[in-house]
Design a protein around this motif. Structure first.
Motif, PDB file in Angstrom:
ATOM      1  N   ALA A   6      12.484  -5.076   1.659  1.00 18.22           N
ATOM      2  CA  ALA A   6      11.797  -5.841   2.704  1.00 18.22           C
ATOM      3  C   ALA A   6      10.322  -5.470   2.718  1.00 18.22           C
ATOM      4  N   GLY A   7       9.538  -6.395   3.257  1.00 20.37           N
ATOM      5  CA  GLY A   7       8.129  -6.072   3.465  1.00 20.37           C
ATOM      6  C   GLY A   7       7.213  -6.629   2.405  1.00 20.37           C
ATOM      7  N   ALA A   8       6.198  -5.870   2.081  1.00 23.39           N
ATOM      8  CA  ALA A   8       5.065  -6.304   1.279  1.00 23.39           C
ATOM      9  C   ALA A   8       5.452  -7.025   0.002  1.00 23.39           C
ATOM     10  N   GLY A   9       5.167  -8.315  -0.060  1.00 19.02           N
ATOM     11  CA  GLY A   9       5.368  -9.073  -1.281  1.00 19.02           C
ATOM     12  C   GLY A   9       6.785  -9.509  -1.572  1.00 19.02           C
ATOM     13  N   ILE A  10       7.742  -9.140  -0.728  1.00 19.23           N
ATOM     14  CA  ILE A  10       9.144  -9.504  -0.946  1.00 19.23           C
ATOM     15  C   ILE A  10       9.460 -10.811  -0.210  1.00 19.23           C
ATOM     16  N   LYS A  11      10.160 -11.711  -0.889  1.00 17.32           N
ATOM     17  CA  LYS A  11      10.578 -12.966  -0.282  1.00 17.32           C
ATOM     18  C   LYS A  11      11.824 -12.696   0.556  1.00 17.32           C
ATOM     19  N   THR A  42       3.812  -2.647   3.639  1.00 15.10           N
ATOM     20  CA  THR A  42       4.757  -1.553   3.429  1.00 15.10           C
ATOM     21  C   THR A  42       6.030  -2.105   2.796  1.00 15.10           C
ATOM     22  N   LEU A  43       6.420  -1.543   1.662  1.00 19.40           N
ATOM     23  CA  LEU A  43       7.660  -1.942   0.996  1.00 19.40           C
ATOM     24  C   LEU A  43       8.773  -1.007   1.452  1.00 19.40           C
ATOM     25  N   VAL A  44       9.824  -1.570   2.043  1.00 19.65           N
ATOM     26  CA  VAL A  44      10.979  -0.794   2.501  1.00 19.65           C
ATOM     27  C   VAL A  44      12.158  -1.088   1.573  1.00 19.65           C
ATOM     28  N   ILE A  45      12.820  -0.030   1.111  1.00 19.10           N
ATOM     29  CA  ILE A  45      13.950  -0.159   0.185  1.00 19.10           C
ATOM     30  C   ILE A  45      15.148   0.586   0.757  1.00 19.10           C
ATOM     31  N   TRP A  46      16.335  -0.014   0.667  1.00 25.97           N
ATOM     32  CA  TRP A  46      17.591   0.619   1.109  1.00 25.97           C
ATOM     33  C   TRP A  46      18.602   0.492  -0.022  1.00 25.97           C
ATOM     34  N   GLY A  47      19.202   1.623  -0.446  1.00 25.37           N
ATOM     35  CA  GLY A  47      20.236   1.546  -1.470  1.00 25.37           C
ATOM     36  C   GLY A  47      20.556   2.907  -2.057  1.00 25.37           C
ATOM     37  N   LYS A  70       0.825  -1.208   0.000  1.00 24.13           N
ATOM     38  CA  LYS A  70       0.000   0.000   0.000  1.00 24.13           C
ATOM     39  C   LYS A  70       0.860   1.260   0.000  1.00 24.13           C
ATOM     40  N   ARG A  71       2.088   1.104   0.465  1.00 24.89           N
ATOM     41  CA  ARG A  71       2.960   2.277   0.592  1.00 24.89           C
ATOM     42  C   ARG A  71       4.417   1.853   0.433  1.00 24.89           C
ATOM     43  N   VAL A  72       5.280   2.842   0.183  1.00 26.81           N
ATOM     44  CA  VAL A  72       6.712   2.596   0.004  1.00 26.81           C
ATOM     45  C   VAL A  72       7.498   3.540   0.898  1.00 26.81           C
ATOM     46  N   ILE A  73       8.488   3.006   1.598  1.00 23.23           N
ATOM     47  CA  ILE A  73       9.466   3.821   2.322  1.00 23.23           C
ATOM     48  C   ILE A  73      10.818   3.544   1.678  1.00 23.23           C
ATOM     49  N   LEU A  77      12.181   7.297  12.218  1.00 22.98           N
ATOM     50  CA  LEU A  77      11.036   7.270  13.127  1.00 22.98           C
ATOM     51  C   LEU A  77       9.861   8.057  12.548  1.00 22.98           C
ATOM     52  N   MET A  78      10.150   9.183  11.928  1.00 21.36           N
ATOM     53  CA  MET A  78       9.105   9.962  11.263  1.00 21.36           C
ATOM     54  C   MET A  78       8.476   9.156  10.130  1.00 21.36           C
ATOM     55  N   ALA A  79       9.281   8.372   9.434  1.00 21.36           N
ATOM     56  CA  ALA A  79       8.763   7.543   8.344  1.00 21.36           C
ATOM     57  C   ALA A  79       7.742   6.544   8.863  1.00 21.36           C
ATOM     58  N   ARG A  80       8.043   5.939  10.022  1.00 24.12           N
ATOM     59  CA  ARG A  80       7.069   5.009  10.605  1.00 24.12           C
ATOM     60  C   ARG A  80       5.785   5.732  10.975  1.00 24.12           C
ATOM     61  N   ARG A  81       5.890   6.937  11.534  1.00 25.81           N
ATOM     62  CA  ARG A  81       4.707   7.695  11.925  1.00 25.81           C
ATOM     63  C   ARG A  81       3.893   8.108  10.685  1.00 25.81           C
ATOM     64  N   LEU A  82       4.569   8.446   9.614  1.00 29.10           N
ATOM     65  CA  LEU A  82       3.871   8.784   8.371  1.00 29.10           C
ATOM     66  C   LEU A  82       3.206   7.553   7.771  1.00 29.10           C
ATOM     67  N   ALA A  83       3.873   6.401   7.865  1.00 27.09           N
ATOM     68  CA  ALA A  83       3.290   5.159   7.357  1.00 27.09           C
ATOM     69  C   ALA A  83       2.027   4.801   8.135  1.00 27.09           C
ATOM     70  N   GLU A  84       2.053   5.019   9.438  1.00 25.74           N
ATOM     71  CA  GLU A  84       0.871   4.758  10.263  1.00 25.74           C
ATOM     72  C   GLU A  84      -0.318   5.596   9.825  1.00 25.74           C
ATOM     73  N   ARG A  85      -0.034   6.767   9.270  1.00 29.10           N
ATOM     74  CA  ARG A  85      -1.094   7.678   8.838  1.00 29.10           C
ATOM     75  C   ARG A  85      -1.358   7.562   7.333  1.00 29.10           C
ATOM     76  N   ASP A  86      -0.920   6.455   6.757  1.00 31.32           N
ATOM     77  CA  ASP A  86      -1.242   6.100   5.372  1.00 31.32           C
ATOM     78  C   ASP A  86      -0.701   7.079   4.339  1.00 31.32           C
ATOM     79  N   VAL A  87       0.481   7.621   4.563  1.00 27.57           N
ATOM     80  CA  VAL A  87       1.163   8.355   3.497  1.00 27.57           C
ATOM     81  C   VAL A  87       1.718   7.312   2.527  1.00 27.57           C
ATOM     82  N   ASN A  88       1.457   7.474   1.251  1.00 26.58           N
ATOM     83  CA  ASN A  88       1.759   6.435   0.261  1.00 26.58           C
ATOM     84  C   ASN A  88       3.242   6.268  -0.028  1.00 26.58           C
ATOM     85  N   CYS A  89       3.965   7.374  -0.149  1.00 31.73           N
ATOM     86  CA  CYS A  89       5.389   7.296  -0.490  1.00 31.73           C
ATOM     87  C   CYS A  89       6.183   8.192   0.446  1.00 31.73           C
TER      88      CYS A  89
END
Length: 493
Positions: free
Chosen positions: A424-429, A387-392, A70-73, A330-342
């Motif tokens: 990591a997260g939504a749909g990722i193995k 939530t899809l989390v990406i690092w790179g 539903k969202r990406v960080i 930490l702000m990213a988690r709080r924004l994700a809780e409030r359904d910010v998409n990206c």
């Protein structure tokens, strides 16, 4: 009077023209559709009708398939983190320390302009220890102890590759699918297609932090909407008393007065749009309205006073300091809780052409704990499932040294041919290492993942077919992946 007459006449002809044009197009489309697809008007449910709604008011009323995310960080590490010091263990480089890189490995591939005067390219192994993860089999540097703890939740891709060799075009390429500025970024495409799940916050939020004082700055085109309507560009949240600039009312203006002003402005611009038909007017009104609603929502989300002590222990004490990477996680988690998409985090400072051993310690320390904490925090709150989390970063670093090589010090140049990214997260193995480089960490020998493949996979997880998600601009239909990209199905759960 003559001016008013001209305005009325323009309105008449435009309204008449628009009516005839849209009516003929609509009736013609219905007629053609009924001929080509006889069942389109029947009561039977079509395949499209069974697909999930986008629900956010975006350009896609229905998604192309069932989404996992539903969202990406996106935790973007600007500057090009060295995969050889962090995730791609190469003992051969340690064995052959100081030897010239073989011509058969380098194969005449280009280097950046900073190596124009360098005649020797000695191999250099990492000074840091690596440990193999017991379950996943992946290797993690001693610089990333916290990330190794979430190895079973992430997919480590060691075979990312890109086309740009310098920072700005590489960042722009990673974010927009083009090395040239002017294209919409990932977050803007998401905002345009999916709309917003929270009407009191932007659908696309940007947070910036610096790993060192002299970090190379970022071009704001990395979070720009390009040719999409401007209200889809990223909204930057800043540290300090005013997280969003110009959000508060000026002296002498209260909230009621502001509301009345916006209503009058909307009426005025609606009349203006009837004459000129400029769709950007809608973007302006949308931005005004969003700013009005954010006057109450932003102070609430920026108030960390109610976060319990164990949360700060998880993210690290830097999470108490606005503007740090840990604070932004930490702000990213709080924004994700409030359904910010990206939610896009940019951490600057990973560009280490010299003095790499000392500088990368500082950069890793400022990001490792908070990145892992974000994944753990989302997981324990049930948010990692969607939530899809990406690092790179934008590229990797060379396996040979830039500048003078000693036993204690070395640098690494830009290397677009292979680098590491994790998801990591939504749909990722989770719990897997995908892709493989040669013994020198210079070329990919197994399962390459191009930037456009990465972008296509991300959109796929959001329920979007990257080939069908387009925007017509200057006579051409554009998409995030340009005319390339394949979904990397092997990394999907």
């Amino acid at each position: 009077m003559d001016y008013e007459k001209e305005i009325k006449q323009a309105q008449y002809f435009q309204n008449r023209r628009e009516f005839l044009k849209t009516t003929s197009r609509g009736l013609g489309s219905l007629a053609l559709g009924s001929l080509l697809f006889p069942d389109i008007m029947s009561a039977q449910k079509s395949k499209t009708a069974q697909l999930p709604f986008s629900n956010g008011g975006g350009a896609l009323p229905r998604l192309h398939h069932t989404p996992k995310a539903k969202r990406v960080i996106y935790l973007f590490q600007s500057g090009g983190p060295s995969q050889l010091e962090l995730f791609d263990y190469k003992p051969e480089l340690i064995k052959r320390w100081g030897e010239e890189i073989p011509d058969s490995v380098r194969n005449g591939q280009r280097v950046s302009g900073m190596l124009a005067a360098q005649s020797s390219f000695p191999l250099v192994g990492s000074k840091f220890n690596f440990k193999q993860h017991a379950t996943t089999g992946g290797y993690y540097s001693s610089l990333m102890p916290y990330t190794s703890e979430i190895a079973e939740d992430i997919c480590m891709i060691n075979s990312m590759h890109t086309e740009a060799i310098n920072h700005e075009p590489a960042v722009i390429f990673m974010q927009t699918g083009s090395q040239q500025t002017g294209r919409p970024c990932i977050g803007s495409w998401m905002s345009y297609g999916l709309g917003s799940s929270n009407k009191n916050l932007p659908s696309f939020v940007v947070l910036l932090s610096q790993g060192k004082d002299d970090a190379q700055s970022l071009n704001m085109q990395a979070w720009n909407s390009g040719f999409l309507p401007s209200h889809h560009q990223g909204v930057q949240f800043r540290s300090g008393a005013d997280p969003v600039l110009y959000l508060g009312n000026p002296p002498g203006i209260d909230r009621k007065s502001r509301r009345r002003e916006l209503d009058y402005l909307a009426e005025l611009e609606a009349e203006q749009k009837k004459v000129w038909g400029d769709t950007e007017i809608d973007s302006k009104i949308s931005q005004y309205e969003m700013a009005y609603r954010m006057q109450t929502s932003v102070p609430d989300i920026a108030d960390l006073s109610k976060e319990p002590e164990h949360v700060f222990d998880l993210y690290g004490q830097d999470a108490r300091i606005p503007g740090t990477y840990a604070y932004n996680c930490l702000m990213a988690r709080r924004l994700a809780e409030r359904d910010v998409n990206c939610i896009q985090l940019y951490h600057m400072g990973w560009d280490q052409h010299g003095n790499l051993p000392r500088e990368i310690v500082r950069l890793a320390k400022s990001t490792d704990q908070a990145s892992a904490a974000l994944v753990k925090d989302l997981k324990q709150r049930g948010l990692l499932e969607d939530t899809l989390v990406i690092w790179g970063g934008e590229f990797g670093r060379t396996s040979f040294s830039q500048g003078k090589l000693t036993q204690e010090n070395y640098g690494r140049d830009h290397h677009p041919r292979c680098y590491s990214t994790w998801m990591a997260g939504a749909g990722i193995k989770g719990g897997q290492v995908y892709g493989k480089t040669d013994d020198f960490g210079y070329n990919i020998i197994e399962n390459p993942v191009h930037v456009h493949d990465f972008q296509a996979t991300m959109l796929h997880l959001l329920g979007i077919d990257h080939e069908r998600f387009t925007f017509k601009h200057q006579g051409r239909r554009y998409r995030l992946t340009d005319v390339h990209g394949h979904v990397v199905k092997d990394i999907l759960a």
